[in-house]
Design an enzyme around this catalytic site. Structure first.
Site, PDB file in Angstrom:
ATOM      1  N   ARG A  85       0.840  -1.202   0.000  1.00  9.41           N
ATOM      2  CA  ARG A  85       0.000   0.000   0.000  1.00  9.41           C
ATOM      3  C   ARG A  85       0.872   1.248   0.000  1.00  9.41           C
ATOM      4  NH1 ARG A  85      -5.138   2.179   2.112  1.00  9.41           N
ATOM      5  NH2 ARG A  85      -5.075   4.289   1.306  1.00  9.41           N
ATOM      6  N   ARG A  94      -5.180   1.686  -4.917  1.00 12.86           N
ATOM      7  CA  ARG A  94      -4.420   1.033  -3.847  1.00 12.86           C
ATOM      8  C   ARG A  94      -4.440  -0.478  -3.974  1.00 12.86           C
ATOM      9  NH1 ARG A  94      -9.248   3.656  -0.758  1.00 12.86           N
ATOM     10  NH2 ARG A  94      -8.695   5.063  -2.376  1.00 12.86           N
ATOM     11  N   ASP A  97      -6.729  -1.654   1.095  1.00 16.17           N
ATOM     12  CA  ASP A  97      -7.226  -0.671   2.051  1.00 16.17           C
ATOM     13  C   ASP A  97      -8.020  -1.438   3.097  1.00 16.17           C
ATOM     14  OD1 ASP A  97      -7.886   1.786   3.221  1.00 16.17           O
ATOM     15  OD2 ASP A  97      -9.635   2.070   1.931  1.00 16.17           O
ATOM     16  N   ASP A  99     -10.076  -0.812   6.717  1.00 15.03           N
ATOM     17  CA  ASP A  99     -10.629   0.199   7.625  1.00 15.03           C
ATOM     18  C   ASP A  99     -11.428  -0.459   8.733  1.00 15.03           C
ATOM     19  OD1 ASP A  99      -9.791   2.591   6.251  1.00 15.03           O
ATOM     20  OD2 ASP A  99     -11.356   2.214   4.769  1.00 15.03           O
TER      21      ASP A  99
END
Length: 170
Positions: A85, A94, A97, A99
């Site tokens: 990344r 990317r 990712d 989260d």
């Protein structure tokens, strides 16, 4: 293991995104003090923000963890870095990712970590896979995933059969 259930959003649009997401699911299962308990299908979605980039493959996983939220975030950032990344600009393409969407029922607002994720209730690419594995999950201050899903345009989010085939072929 007794811990907190945390929901993690996964996304990729570079370097064989479906393989990146499958590898990330495997890596989530290796985080110390955590275990992967549920995972969604892979969904193909259009990019948000910066539109001149490939479509994304998105998914959501549920983990049970004894890690505190910041330690969990640090582990996720390490997984992103291990998958190459690069943070070049906001909403850039990317390789991976990850989260933290939800961490139990906690609401957290500290530098670099906001839980619930601030825009998750507006994003079909998060709500659709989350609804697949936890439709009655409550997003504090917003409502259930099922209720919120009715309020977003879901047309650009679809299960990606091609992604499943690409993963199986690799």
């Amino acid at each position: 293991m007794t811990g907190v259930t945390a929901y993690i959003a996964l996304g990729s649009n570079l370097e064989n995104p479906a393989v990146q997401i499958e590898a990330a699911f495997g890596a989530l299962a290796t985080i110390a003090g955590s275990r992967l308990v549920k995972r969604s299908s892979l969904y193909r979605t259009a990019p948000v923000g910066f539109a001149d980039q490939p479509d994304f493959i998105n998914a959501v996983g549920a983990i049970e963890t004894v890690l505190e939220p910041r330690a969990l975030l640090d582990a996720l950032l390490a997984l992103e870095a291990a998958r190459g990344r690069a943070r070049t600009f906001a909403n850039a393409p990317r390789t991976l990712d990850l989260d933290v969407l939800l961490y139990g029922e906690r609401q957290i607002n500290e530098h670099g970590l906001t839980v619930p994720h601030p825009h998750m209730h507006e994003r079909a690419f998060v709500l659709v896979p989350l609804a697949e594995i936890a439709p009655d999950c409550v997003i504090p201050g917003r409502g259930t995933v099922r209720e919120l899903l009715r309020q977003v345009d879901q047309r650009g989010v679809r299960i990606d059969e091609g992604a499943r085939k690409a993963v199986n072929a690799s």
